[in-house]
Design an enzyme around this catalytic site. Structure first.
Site, PDB file in Angstrom:
ATOM      1  N   CYS A 105       9.122   5.889  42.684  1.00  0.00           N
ATOM      2  CA  CYS A 105       9.164   7.348  42.556  1.00  0.00           C
ATOM      3  C   CYS A 105       8.969   8.023  43.920  1.00  0.00           C
ATOM      4  CB  CYS A 105       8.139   7.824  41.529  1.00  0.00           C
ATOM      5  SG  CYS A 105       8.399   9.542  41.009  1.00  0.00           S
ATOM      6  N   HIS A 191       9.450   4.624  36.878  1.00  0.00           N
ATOM      7  CA  HIS A 191       8.076   4.095  36.895  1.00  0.00           C
ATOM      8  C   HIS A 191       7.954   2.851  36.013  1.00  0.00           C
ATOM      9  CE1 HIS A 191       5.941   7.461  38.932  1.00  0.00           C
ATOM     10  NE2 HIS A 191       6.913   8.202  38.419  1.00  0.00           N
ATOM     11  N   GLU A 193       5.677   0.812  36.170  1.00  0.00           N
ATOM     12  CA  GLU A 193       4.240   0.579  35.963  1.00  0.00           C
ATOM     13  C   GLU A 193       3.658   1.436  34.848  1.00  0.00           C
ATOM     14  OE1 GLU A 193       3.953   4.358  38.258  1.00  0.00           O
ATOM     15  OE2 GLU A 193       5.387   2.729  38.006  1.00  0.00           O
TER      16      GLU A 193
END
Length: 261
Positions: A105, A191, A193
């Site tokens: 990002c 993202h 994660e």
């Protein structure tokens, strides 16, 4: 004569730069990294650093992978801590050219900027799970998506890479995933994660980004459903960690000329 058994493989060591400035969500973001990466690499050793808040940076020699994570500031800004992070990235690629680097990002955008790319505001911000279309090179890089040609990933951004940095090519269209010619730097706008639990923490941004009314139950429900949609964060991390072990390739450019000084 007895043979000595081979030593067990050393756990992967990962440095993660949490770049959000004075954010109350940092503990939750860190926990999300731990949950997602541990699901595919339980033995991985994660260390977290806060360049924005504490001026912390890892020693690259001590890690297999350096992750430039997300942030809550415009990647086009030049705050002192951002410029220090730029300097760290330049030193990293010059002094440790074989080190694997991942941008997520804001990290994706910042790496593009340092390598001479351009960042622009989006016409429509992205939030929640989104399907991105892979290029032919991207299908090869993500073999699980060879047939479908797409990845599903959590998104949370209102700016994008309009022009990739020098020496980078697209693995997904609209510069959503980029990789450099040396195979040493991989960046993603999305993202991998984030799980829904973490993504939901920033749902309130939708009121500024989309003009949602706090009492608009239908819009909130639609956004919540998009955040809860199935995504491939863990699969993407599995591929990233495999990529860490892949060789770094030669390049026709000198690194010093690639970087935007």
């Amino acid at each position: 004569m007895s043979s000595v058994p081979p030593a067990p493989p050393r756990p992967l060591s990962i440095a993660i730069l949490l770049n959000s400035y004075k954010s109350r969500f940092l503990p939750a973001i860190q926990a999300s990294y731990v949950r997602t990466i541990s699901a595919v690499a339980p033995d991985a050793e994660l260390s977290f650093f806060e360049p924005a808040n504490k001026g912390e940076f890892p020693d690259p020699a001590s890690f297999d992978l350096i992750v430039f994570g997300g942030a809550n500031v415009d990647a086009r800004r030049s705050h002192p801590w951002i410029l220090k992070l730029h300097d760290f990235l330049r030193e990293l690629v010059l002094r440790h050219p074989n080190k694997k680097v991942l941008g997520i990002c804001w990290g994706h955008q910042t790496i593009a900027r340092v390598f001479g790319g351009e960042i622009a505001d989006m016409d429509v911000p992205e939030m929640g799970v989104t399907t991105i279309e892979l290029t032919d090179a991207g299908r090869q890089f993500f073999p699980h998506a060879t047939s479908s040609g797409v990845l599903s990933i959590q998104q949370h951004h209102r700016r994008e890479v309009a022009l990739p940095g020098k020496g980078f090519r697209q693995l997904a269209f609209e510069n959503q995933v980029l990789i450099n010619e040396k195979n040493s730097i991989l960046t993603l706008q999305g993202h991998p994660e984030k799980d829904a639990q973490t993504a939901r923490l920033r749902m309130h941004d939708s009121m500024r980004w989309y003009g949602f009314d706090a009492l608009d139950e239908k819009s909130w429900a639609k956004l919540d459903a998009q955040i809860e949609s199935e995504h491939e964060g863990q699969i993407i991390w599995q591929r990233i960690l495999e990529w860490v072990d892949e060789p770094v390739l030669g390049s026709g450019m000198r690194m010093g000329r690639e970087l935007k000084m």
